[in-house]
Design an enzyme around this catalytic site. Sequence first.
Site, short mmCIF file in Angstrom:
data_model
loop_
_atom_site.label_atom_id
_atom_site.label_comp_id
_atom_site.label_asym_id
_atom_site.label_seq_id
_atom_site.Cartn_x
_atom_site.Cartn_y
_atom_site.Cartn_z
N ASP A 58 50.15 -15.49 28.49
CA ASP A 58 51.19 -14.70 27.48
C ASP A 58 52.47 -15.81 27.29
OD1 ASP A 58 52.20 -13.07 25.82
OD2 ASP A 58 53.32 -11.92 27.57
N THR A 91 54.10 -15.18 20.73
CA THR A 91 55.20 -15.60 21.50
C THR A 91 54.97 -17.28 21.67
OG1 THR A 91 53.88 -15.07 23.75
CG2 THR A 91 55.70 -13.53 22.64
N THR A 92 53.82 -17.72 21.82
CA THR A 92 53.69 -18.94 22.35
C THR A 92 53.64 -19.70 20.88
OG1 THR A 92 51.83 -18.17 23.96
CG2 THR A 92 51.86 -20.62 23.39
N ASP A 395 49.86 -6.20 23.98
CA ASP A 395 50.06 -6.92 22.85
C ASP A 395 49.11 -6.51 21.71
OD1 ASP A 395 51.89 -8.43 24.21
OD2 ASP A 395 50.58 -10.51 24.28
#
Length: 546
Positions: A58, A91-92, A395
């Site tokens: 994550d 997020t990545t 998530d």
Amino acid sequence: MSGKVLMIDGERISGQDVRTQNVTAVTAISNIVKTSFGPIGLDKMLVDNIGDITITNDGATILKMLEVEHPAAKVLVQLADLQDQEVGDGTTSVVILAAELLKHANELVLKKIHPTVIISGYRIACTEAIKYINETLAVKVETLSKDYIINTVKTSMSSKIIGDDSEFFGKMVVDALARIKTIDYKGDAKYPINSVNILKAHGKSAKESMLVEGYALNCTVASEGMPKRIAGAKIAFLDFNLQKAKMKLGQKVVVTNVNDLEAIRDRENDIIKERIQLILKSGANVVLTTKGIDDLCLKYFVEAGAMAVRRCKKEDLKRIAKACGGTVLISLNNLEGDESFDTSALGSADEVVQTRIADDELILVKNSTNKKAASIILRGASSLLLDEMERSLHDSLCIAKRTLESGTIVPGGGAVESALSIYLDNFAETMGSRKQLAISEFAESLLVIPKQLAVNAAQDATELVSKLRSYHHAAQTDATKKSYMYSGLDLINGKVRNNLEAGVLEPAIAKVKCIKFATEAAITILRIDDMIKLNPKEQQQDPHGH
């Protein structure tokens, strides 16, 4: 040199040097999370300064645990955190995209194009991209089959540790959200994911995780003499100790008579007894407190046939109070200086029961009157695995909530980025100024997402992305091939396919926020042309050696 002229106690870097330094720092951060991107991304093992291990892929968790010192790189860490709060996933990709935008902007600056022109071009490109997503690429969920929400959750889970069991966990997430659905005053459906409590229990396999109706507390009743089940519960929420009143430190009472000492002790006992009578008289038959309950108080609760639970987590108590319509009290004092317990502070639930799930005893607060709650109990071999499963489920819950509340989805697998790349390239040609170059670079930067997906899946990135672009070019130029605009990557077989039909879906809002945040972060760093770093002040030595 300028630092010496100005007599600055530190160093000053300006112009191209600071830009190159910022790009290097941001690229380093991006390179750390790059390999963990996508359904076939790898995990990172992070060991902190006291030896605690975290295994995760994550992006937000990885960056949060890195103690980044470079100021430009810190912007990316905050960016990942913002995406995590706003959307919960992606997020990545937001970090990779921001770094790529900055890299391409720096190349333009080296070609003597002013940063202000690039910023202006990026802003136009971002606005056009979001407009194109909302008007052309986004699909209303009403037009899709009923299992669209499970497919969206499965897409989110595909890159996580629970990806292999995404069918099982996908249904669990959707069922949990169905239980906590509420309608607000405007008539819109809302899904407060805080009402889903996730508990972790060691042992068994991930497939033996379960969804439980009601809010689960990892506590047990304070005494074996108490009832284990109470129907029609009236719950008191307390954030203070229930124990014998003791005199404060530093207070002094001079006693000349032994009987007076007994009277003081009796009064100490009576004070707490009166408090408990106030709580019980209000109709409370379940008492939850974040602090302790001593033996004397337990005796009164057992005699009254009430259930008391001590050492509950504060956030759990607040969530249950909200769901049951109660109030967490930090003391019984009222404005007059007396002690009282108002019945309006009580919450109500259909049932509070202590039950055995897996190897542990849990308290379940079931069917709160106005809002429902659900709990997911995760099983797994180790704490590292359970922590990562919890992050993955969080998530997925966020993504499902966003999809259900916004009502629009887009195909995944690099489809949106490839379509935008073609669209913005064509749009750039309509601009009669230098901004054209910035918009073209923006379009080129977006391709980092499908490229990285293909690289992580051990596929030929250049060939796959070229094929994907040709599909999207056909979709935007040939009216008979409109359905090609949903084309994305199939990373297992190394092909291009229609991801809308394949069920690889993402909420449109996740993509919009990702592009918006990445552009803003890139612009923030690109605007910097001067960095002044002051030296830390030395502490003066004490002449006495203290």
